[in-house]
Motif scaffolding. Structure first.
Motif, mmCIF file in Angstrom:
data_model
loop_
_atom_site.group_PDB
_atom_site.id
_atom_site.type_symbol
_atom_site.label_atom_id
_atom_site.label_comp_id
_atom_site.label_asym_id
_atom_site.label_seq_id
_atom_site.Cartn_x
_atom_site.Cartn_y
_atom_site.Cartn_z
ATOM 1 N N LYS A 39 42.457 -23.744 48.358
ATOM 2 C CA LYS A 39 42.273 -25.087 47.807
ATOM 3 C C LYS A 39 42.393 -25.063 46.289
ATOM 4 O O LYS A 39 42.959 -25.988 45.684
ATOM 5 C CB LYS A 39 40.902 -25.635 48.212
ATOM 6 N N HIS A 95 45.113 -27.118 43.786
ATOM 7 C CA HIS A 95 44.756 -27.952 42.639
ATOM 8 C C HIS A 95 45.068 -27.261 41.312
ATOM 9 O O HIS A 95 44.593 -27.705 40.265
ATOM 10 C CB HIS A 95 43.271 -28.319 42.717
ATOM 11 N N ASP A 140 35.595 -29.691 48.205
ATOM 12 C CA ASP A 140 36.461 -30.857 47.992
ATOM 13 C C ASP A 140 35.899 -31.776 46.911
ATOM 14 O O ASP A 140 36.649 -32.340 46.106
ATOM 15 C CB ASP A 140 36.634 -31.628 49.304
ATOM 16 N N SER A 157 36.555 -30.266 43.524
ATOM 17 C CA SER A 157 37.963 -30.386 43.139
ATOM 18 C C SER A 157 38.447 -31.832 43.104
ATOM 19 O O SER A 157 39.646 -32.084 42.991
ATOM 20 C CB SER A 157 38.837 -29.564 44.091
ATOM 21 N N HIS A 178 38.607 -34.196 45.437
ATOM 22 C CA HIS A 178 39.525 -34.445 46.550
ATOM 23 C C HIS A 178 38.745 -35.068 47.698
ATOM 24 O O HIS A 178 37.573 -34.738 47.910
ATOM 25 C CB HIS A 178 40.160 -33.119 46.990
#
Length: 211
Positions: free
Chosen positions: A34, A38, A146, A149, A151
């Motif tokens: 992940k 990013h 998430d 980040s 997201h």
């Protein structure tokens, strides 16, 4: 840690410990992947790997009121660091990268669901809440990663059977345990069930109805 001490440690492992450590490693890889998605640096990859591998289990242990399971666990820390290094060294095209991220996440879901249930039951949590703790163990690390980040978490995405497959697998695990079958076999069956349900739901676009 000396080699004889490592051998003694591995002899003391139960199948659930192996499931837990595999889950930590796989989820750490997911977090590092992940971070690559990013465009983070290697430190950011370490943060996301740590959050994904430890986030759900930490919250579970805090709610149960027990010692956090990764404290002073050098093996778990080594697995997270190794996962970050492996992702850093491997370079794949975008399609292979997306497949790797999806499959590592699916495997981690299965591993952490069962490990979370087992840890909860061992500490006096009843079966219903043990399943919920298993779902939390499997999903909240990814949720935290998430959020860090910036997201939309997979847990909340429309069209994603995410926590649902953990709930199904965890429930099946409890039912199989009541039949007094082999515990290790029950764990293996339910890990495979969670992974397969996750893959099939994504492939066939099976999702929960809107509210």
């Amino acid at each position: 840690m000396r080699f004889p001490e490592i051998l003694i440690l591995f002899r003391e492992f139960h199948f659930v410990d192996i499931v837990l450590y595999i889950g930590i490693f796989v989820f750490a890889i997911t977090g590092a992947l992940k971070a690559r998605a990013h465009q983070m640096d290697i430190f950011g990859a370490g943060v996301l790997a740590f959050a994904t591998a430890y986030g759900g289990g930490t919250l579970r242990d805090l709610l149960i009121g027990i010692k956090i399971n990764w404290m002073n666990d050098q093996l778990a820390l080594g697995l997270v660091i190794s996962a970050v290094i492996i992702v850093f060294l491997l370079r794949r095209n975008k399609a292979e990268f997306n497949r790797s991220l999806f499959f590592t996440d699916a495997i981690g879901l299965g591993m952490f669901t069962i490990a979370g249930i087992e840890r909860s039951l061992a500490n006096g949590v009843n079966e219903i809440y043990a399943v919920l703790m298993g779902v939390m163990s499997a999903t909240f690390g990814g949720l935290l990663a998430d959020i860090i980040s910036n997201h939309v978490p997979a847990l909340l995405k429309k069209g994603e059977l995410y926590a649902t497959v953990c709930l199904i697998g965890g429930t099946v695990y409890i039912l199989l345990a009541r039949l007094q079958l082999n515990d290790d076999l029950n764990m293996l069956i339910c890990v495979i069930l969670v992974v397969l349900l996750r893959i099939i739901s994504k492939w066939k676009r099976i999702f929960l109805p809107e509210i």
